[in-house]
Scaffold this active site. Structure first.
Site, PDB file in Angstrom:
ATOM      1  N   ARG A 178     -58.166  32.574  52.994  1.00 28.29           N
ATOM      2  CA  ARG A 178     -58.426  31.195  53.404  1.00 28.29           C
ATOM      3  C   ARG A 178     -57.750  30.965  54.752  1.00 28.29           C
ATOM      4  O   ARG A 178     -56.622  31.399  54.982  1.00 28.29           O
ATOM      5  CB  ARG A 178     -57.905  30.196  52.375  1.00 28.29           C
ATOM      6  CG  ARG A 178     -58.778  30.066  51.133  1.00 28.29           C
ATOM      7  CD  ARG A 178     -60.115  29.429  51.461  1.00 28.29           C
ATOM      8  NE  ARG A 178     -60.961  29.234  50.291  1.00 28.29           N
ATOM      9  CZ  ARG A 178     -61.914  30.069  49.880  1.00 28.29           C
ATOM     10  NH1 ARG A 178     -62.122  31.199  50.551  1.00 28.29           N
ATOM     11  NH2 ARG A 178     -62.657  29.772  48.834  1.00 28.29           N
TER      12      ARG A 178
ATOM     13  N   GLU B  86     -63.792  24.895  59.274  1.00 25.91           N
ATOM     14  CA  GLU B  86     -65.056  25.631  59.228  1.00 25.91           C
ATOM     15  C   GLU B  86     -66.219  24.651  59.219  1.00 25.91           C
ATOM     16  O   GLU B  86     -66.200  23.686  58.453  1.00 25.91           O
ATOM     17  CB  GLU B  86     -65.101  26.541  57.989  1.00 25.91           C
ATOM     18  CG  GLU B  86     -64.063  27.654  58.043  1.00 25.91           C
ATOM     19  CD  GLU B  86     -64.148  28.632  56.882  1.00 25.91           C
ATOM     20  OE1 GLU B  86     -65.130  28.559  56.111  1.00 25.91           O
ATOM     21  OE2 GLU B  86     -63.241  29.456  56.738  1.00 25.91           O
TER      22      GLU B  86
ATOM     23  N   HIS C  61     -67.168  33.320  57.940  1.00 27.09           N
ATOM     24  CA  HIS C  61     -67.069  33.280  56.470  1.00 27.09           C
ATOM     25  C   HIS C  61     -68.239  34.028  55.820  1.00 27.09           C
ATOM     26  O   HIS C  61     -68.972  33.490  54.986  1.00 27.09           O
ATOM     27  CB  HIS C  61     -67.019  31.838  55.966  1.00 27.09           C
ATOM     28  CG  HIS C  61     -66.233  31.700  54.698  1.00 27.09           C
ATOM     29  ND1 HIS C  61     -65.416  30.627  54.421  1.00 27.09           N
ATOM     30  CD2 HIS C  61     -66.149  32.510  53.595  1.00 27.09           C
ATOM     31  CE1 HIS C  61     -64.867  30.761  53.221  1.00 27.09           C
ATOM     32  NE2 HIS C  61     -65.291  31.898  52.717  1.00 27.09           N
TER      33      HIS C  61
END
Length: 314
Positions: free
Chosen positions: A239, A268, A286
């Site tokens: 993360r 993000e 991601h």
């Protein structure tokens, strides 16, 4: 559940845009409502989409206690993906909202990305490719082998254990630090359990596989990064908020850290262009679980979670 035909709203664009998952879901739940947008819904937009439904299928969408209060019909959240830090699990439990979830479905996909990151950073491939694309013809640049390196894993659960298996042919010395007891796995795969101090001091490649919790948020700030070897490659596929990006930028800029790779960011979509533009940083948006095999496995778990679920343990 109130009846045999729960009202289901699927918010996750990753699920809704996948033709196989969409077909399999609708074969079981033909009245499910699908998010038509390729973009993630958040806040009031997500509440509006979920309102009146008993089941929500979520991916990276955040669900907070106030949002749950605005959704009194909600009884189940089924999760696409293995991270649950975007859900307030304590609030779910207090309100009797059940969680459909299972760990490990995307572990191999993320582990392969870790290996790719390590190879890329050790051989400076990101910077050299960027130079070629810019019309430059950079001279040869010496890199380092992954073979024989000291690789550290901060966390050795599902993903870390796949990384260990994938490293086998590289002959690396693998160190691991984990709050869980992994001794049986370590013994079977030649992993050395070490203290956090030793992990930071010895790792030439350090890969993070810890969850985002109040204790780990910002854990890798300036003080922690200062304990790494200057030739270390830091890899974060966990993360983004675990690493303080400003501290990381400072150390990458002045060479106190050799390189870093990340699939996750503090915000993000990624907005920290100062980090992204560094020649010794390589980032991806991601994509850790974005392998076809992993996406199918996660999606099928999410479908199963509509009917197989339990109160979450915060």
């Amino acid at each position: 559940m109130a009846n045999d035909a729960p009202r289901i709203a699927v918010a996750s664009p990753s699920f809704c845009q996948h033709p196989v998952l969409r077909t399999e879901l609708l074969a079981l739940h033909p009245n499910a409502k699908l998010n038509p947008s390729p973009h993630r819904l958040e806040g009031d937009a997500l509440v509006d989409f979920l309102r009146g439904h008993e089941v929500a299928v979520l991916g990276l969408e955040h669900l907070t206690a106030p949002m749950m209060d605005a959704l009194p019909e909600l009884r189940v959240v089924s999760k696409l993906g293995t991270g649950t830090d975007m859900l307030d699990l304590a609030a779910m439990r207090a309100r009797g909202i059940r969680l459909g979830w299972a760990p490990g479905a995307n572990a191999l996909s993320i582990a392969e990305l870790v290996i790719a990151f390590a190879l890329l950073a050790l051989r400076h491939m990101g910077a050299l490719n960027a130079a070629l694309r810019a019309g430059e013809r950079p001279p040869q640049r010496m890199g380092r082998l992954l073979s024989g390196r000291v690789v550290g894993l901060h966390g050795c659960g599902h993903i870390g254990q796949h990384v260990v298996r994938l490293l086998t042919p590289f002959g690396c010395t693998v160190l691991a630090h984990d709050i869980a007891d992994r001794q049986a796995f370590y013994a079977a795969h030649g992993v050395t359990a070490v203290s956090l101090d030793e992990l930071l001091a010895r790792s030439e490649v350090l890969s993070l596989h810890i969850p985002l919790t109040p204790e780990t948020r910002g854990l890798y700030g300036d003080a922690m990064l200062a304990r790494l070897r200057p030739d270390c490659v830091l890899i974060n596929t966990a993360r983004g908020e675990i690493v303080e990006e400003a501290a990381l930028i400072a150390r990458l800029r002045d060479g106190r850290l050799a390189a870093a790779c990340a699939d996750v960011f503090a915000g993000e979509p990624a907005i920290n262009q100062a980090l992204i533009d560094l020649p010794n940083f390589f980032g991806t948006p991601h994509i850790g679980g974005s392998a076809e095999e992993a996406r199918l496995a996660m999606g099928r778990i999410a479908i199963e979670g509509i009917t197989r679920n339990a109160l979450p343990e915060p």
